[in-house]
Design a protein around this motif. Sequence first.
Motif, PDB file in Angstrom:
ATOM      1  N   TYR A 149       0.921  -1.090   0.088  1.00 10.99           N
ATOM      2  CA  TYR A 149       0.079   0.004   0.005  1.00 10.99           C
ATOM      3  C   TYR A 149       0.817   1.147   0.040  1.00 10.99           C
ATOM      4  CZ  TYR A 149      -3.236  -3.527   1.918  1.00 10.99           C
ATOM      5  OH  TYR A 149      -3.945  -4.570   2.123  1.00 10.99           O
ATOM      6  N   THR A 150       0.360   2.440  -0.517  1.00 14.97           N
ATOM      7  CA  THR A 150       0.975   3.589  -0.468  1.00 14.97           C
ATOM      8  C   THR A 150       0.164   4.714   0.205  1.00 14.97           C
ATOM      9  OG1 THR A 150       0.245   4.222  -2.544  1.00 14.97           O
ATOM     10  CG2 THR A 150       2.439   3.494  -2.604  1.00 14.97           C
ATOM     11  N   TRP A 151       0.767   5.665   0.861  1.00 18.50           N
ATOM     12  CA  TRP A 151      -0.172   6.539   1.704  1.00 18.50           C
ATOM     13  C   TRP A 151       0.245   7.996   1.475  1.00 18.50           C
ATOM     14  CZ3 TRP A 151      -3.307   4.428   5.476  1.00 18.50           C
ATOM     15  CH2 TRP A 151      -3.192   2.942   5.768  1.00 18.50           C
ATOM     16  N   ARG A 152      -0.877   8.560   1.512  1.00 22.11           N
ATOM     17  CA  ARG A 152      -0.901  10.231   1.254  1.00 22.11           C
ATOM     18  C   ARG A 152      -1.959  10.732   2.100  1.00 22.11           C
ATOM     19  NH1 ARG A 152      -4.634  12.175  -2.497  1.00 22.11           N
ATOM     20  NH2 ARG A 152      -5.662  10.501  -3.512  1.00 22.11           N
ATOM     21  N   VAL A 153      -1.855  12.349   2.392  1.00 23.55           N
ATOM     22  CA  VAL A 153      -2.891  13.019   3.083  1.00 23.55           C
ATOM     23  C   VAL A 153      -3.150  14.025   2.143  1.00 23.55           C
ATOM     24  CG1 VAL A 153      -1.865  12.625   5.342  1.00 23.55           C
ATOM     25  CG2 VAL A 153      -0.763  14.447   3.961  1.00 23.55           C
ATOM     26  N   SER A 154      -4.418  14.462   2.213  1.00 23.40           N
ATOM     27  CA  SER A 154      -5.149  15.573   1.482  1.00 23.40           C
ATOM     28  C   SER A 154      -4.656  16.837   1.569  1.00 23.40           C
ATOM     29  CB  SER A 154      -6.654  15.484   1.400  1.00 23.40           C
ATOM     30  OG  SER A 154      -6.976  15.866   2.934  1.00 23.40           O
ATOM     31  N   VAL A 199      -6.825  11.010   4.840  1.00 25.70           N
ATOM     32  CA  VAL A 199      -5.706  10.023   4.593  1.00 25.70           C
ATOM     33  C   VAL A 199      -6.477   8.873   3.610  1.00 25.70           C
ATOM     34  CG1 VAL A 199      -4.303   8.171   5.622  1.00 25.70           C
ATOM     35  CG2 VAL A 199      -4.712  10.194   7.133  1.00 25.70           C
ATOM     36  N   THR A 200      -5.388   8.985   2.539  1.00 26.25           N
ATOM     37  CA  THR A 200      -5.872   8.283   1.392  1.00 26.25           C
ATOM     38  C   THR A 200      -4.745   6.897   1.113  1.00 26.25           C
ATOM     39  OG1 THR A 200      -6.868  10.048   0.317  1.00 26.25           O
ATOM     40  CG2 THR A 200      -6.238   8.087  -1.017  1.00 26.25           C
ATOM     41  N   VAL A 201      -5.316   5.929   1.168  1.00 28.81           N
ATOM     42  CA  VAL A 201      -4.365   4.384   0.889  1.00 28.81           C
ATOM     43  C   VAL A 201      -4.740   3.960  -0.412  1.00 28.81           C
ATOM     44  CG1 VAL A 201      -5.937   3.076   2.007  1.00 28.81           C
ATOM     45  CG2 VAL A 201      -3.557   2.401   1.734  1.00 28.81           C
ATOM     46  N   THR A 202      -3.514   3.746  -1.301  1.00 25.91           N
ATOM     47  CA  THR A 202      -3.614   2.996  -2.413  1.00 25.91           C
ATOM     48  C   THR A 202      -3.113   1.888  -2.543  1.00 25.91           C
ATOM     49  OG1 THR A 202      -3.856   5.429  -3.449  1.00 25.91           O
ATOM     50  CG2 THR A 202      -3.332   3.647  -4.989  1.00 25.91           C
ATOM     51  N   ASP A 203      -3.807   0.656  -3.159  1.00 29.58           N
ATOM     52  CA  ASP A 203      -3.060  -0.644  -3.213  1.00 29.58           C
ATOM     53  C   ASP A 203      -2.391  -0.723  -4.428  1.00 29.58           C
ATOM     54  OD1 ASP A 203      -5.120  -1.255  -4.975  1.00 29.58           O
ATOM     55  OD2 ASP A 203      -6.140  -2.808  -4.039  1.00 29.58           O
ATOM     56  N   SER A 204      -1.841  -1.921  -4.660  1.00 25.09           N
ATOM     57  CA  SER A 204      -0.801  -2.277  -5.797  1.00 25.09           C
ATOM     58  C   SER A 204      -1.599  -2.209  -7.026  1.00 25.09           C
ATOM     59  CB  SER A 204       0.007  -3.636  -5.692  1.00 25.09           C
ATOM     60  OG  SER A 204      -0.992  -4.405  -5.617  1.00 25.09           O
ATOM     61  N   ASN A 205      -3.165  -2.443  -6.945  1.00 28.17           N
ATOM     62  CA  ASN A 205      -3.787  -2.504  -8.167  1.00 28.17           C
ATOM     63  C   ASN A 205      -4.341  -0.953  -8.421  1.00 28.17           C
ATOM     64  OD1 ASN A 205      -3.691  -5.210  -8.694  1.00 28.17           O
ATOM     65  ND2 ASN A 205      -5.173  -5.764  -7.288  1.00 28.17           N
ATOM     66  N   GLY A 206      -3.943   0.049  -7.971  1.00 30.36           N
ATOM     67  CA  GLY A 206      -4.472   1.372  -8.005  1.00 30.36           C
ATOM     68  C   GLY A 206      -5.754   1.843  -7.387  1.00 30.36           C
ATOM     69  N   VAL A 207      -6.287   0.859  -6.662  1.00 34.18           N
ATOM     70  CA  VAL A 207      -7.542   1.026  -5.881  1.00 34.18           C
ATOM     71  C   VAL A 207      -7.365   1.856  -4.853  1.00 34.18           C
ATOM     72  CG1 VAL A 207      -9.436  -0.151  -4.510  1.00 34.18           C
ATOM     73  CG2 VAL A 207      -8.575  -1.154  -6.668  1.00 34.18           C
ATOM     74  N   THR A 208      -8.219   2.913  -4.565  1.00 33.28           N
ATOM     75  CA  THR A 208      -8.069   3.954  -3.393  1.00 33.28           C
ATOM     76  C   THR A 208      -8.950   4.181  -2.538  1.00 33.28           C
ATOM     77  OG1 THR A 208      -8.759   5.632  -4.669  1.00 33.28           O
ATOM     78  CG2 THR A 208      -6.381   5.276  -4.875  1.00 33.28           C
ATOM     79  N   VAL A 209      -8.918   4.246  -1.258  1.00 40.15           N
ATOM     80  CA  VAL A 209      -9.828   4.266  -0.339  1.00 40.15           C
ATOM     81  C   VAL A 209      -9.476   5.546   0.867  1.00 40.15           C
ATOM     82  CG1 VAL A 209      -9.179   2.849   1.396  1.00 40.15           C
ATOM     83  CG2 VAL A 209     -11.596   3.521   1.292  1.00 40.15           C
TER      84      VAL A 209
END
Length: 426
Positions: A245-250, A273-283
């Motif tokens: 997963y990769t993380w970022r803040v708005s 806070v947004t997390v993105t998995d290796s398939n590009g799905v974000t939540v």
Amino acid sequence: FTVSGGFPPYTWSSSNPFVASINQSSGLLTAVGTGFSFVQVRDFRGNLAQALVQVKNIQVYPQSRSINVGQYLQFTATGGRFPYSWSVSDPSVASISSSGLLVGLSSGVVTVTATDADGLQGVSGNITVIGSTPPPAPNPITITPDTGSVAVGATLQFSVSGGTPPYQWGISNPYIARISTNGLLTGLTAGTVTVAVRDATGTIDQTGIITVVAASSPLQVTPSSAFLLVGQNLQFFASGGAAPYTWRVSNPLVANISASGMLTATAAGNTQVTVTDSNGVTVSTGNIFIQGSTAPQPLTVTPSTAQLAVGDTLQFTATGGTAPYTWSTFNTFVGSIDSNGVFTAKGAGITSVQVRDARGATAGTSFVQVSTPSSASQDDTGNDTGNNSNNAGTDNNNSEGGGSTSLLLVVLLLSLLTFRHRKAIS
């Protein structure tokens, strides 16, 4: 075709003679036109077996052409199953790339063969290469990325460099994925595709295999919201989806987050806070509230105690803590309280009032005593009688002792109720 079992002799036939014909006795099939046909065989006793035959006609374009040494020529194929592989009959005369781009190397004649994913082939006519001064080499066209994977419902952005714009995007199987005019691919169902782009001169490039994977368990992030002070840290966790997963803040002006999901509050404000998995799905989470480094004042309620008659109302006020506040009462048969803190006495008894702030902190009154109007009148009459008796010279010691005992019992009862209420809250 061959047959085993049954009872010879056998008789062969084709369900669609416009697609394929077959010798009735030998089983030798001849492809006549493109399409589907059932090849059928019947034995001496009338038992029947059949097989489906598809006839393809792979066409290679252009069929024939003359070019100079060093000149490029783009080939395409139709009628087969994508992707195609390319070859030339004489690699010393011309070479051809995986996308079908041929370049003349020396004088001579070659043919170009396209092989589809099922191994079926189509062949061009003669391509003549003439020895002369080669023209300038064209600007190569390249798609990025060349390979990749994407989940169903997720997107993958492609870009193109070189060539001559404008570009046209295409995809090998539109049932597995679709691609927009600006190169954004969206996965539709599990499978594999290739992406192709054509520039204004007709030059084509295509990617390797792009895999669309089925969606796994839904991607989730916890916690979904939080309150922090400047300087505090909070660990976020991701589950579901496809790791890593990769993380970022708005809002990076108020917080930053590490590669492992550890958030550090740096300034007052709100972020997500947004997390993105290796398939590009974000939540993403809800709001993460960050306050200044000074902690909020303790939460208190005023008044701390109250005595009311049935039907009375009383305004309670909360200070400190973090608004908004939520009000409640311990005994709703004695009294109720609205969202603004207005208490209404409903029945005789004792209860307490509690307030909870936005961060979950609580505070409560010691007690609220509600009496009926008739009880209040009797109490007043008793007091007057006692006073008259005292004035008339009755035993002051007995009266004072009884009054002290009654007061002590009330205080002990109220303290016990308050202790139990606070214990239940905690």
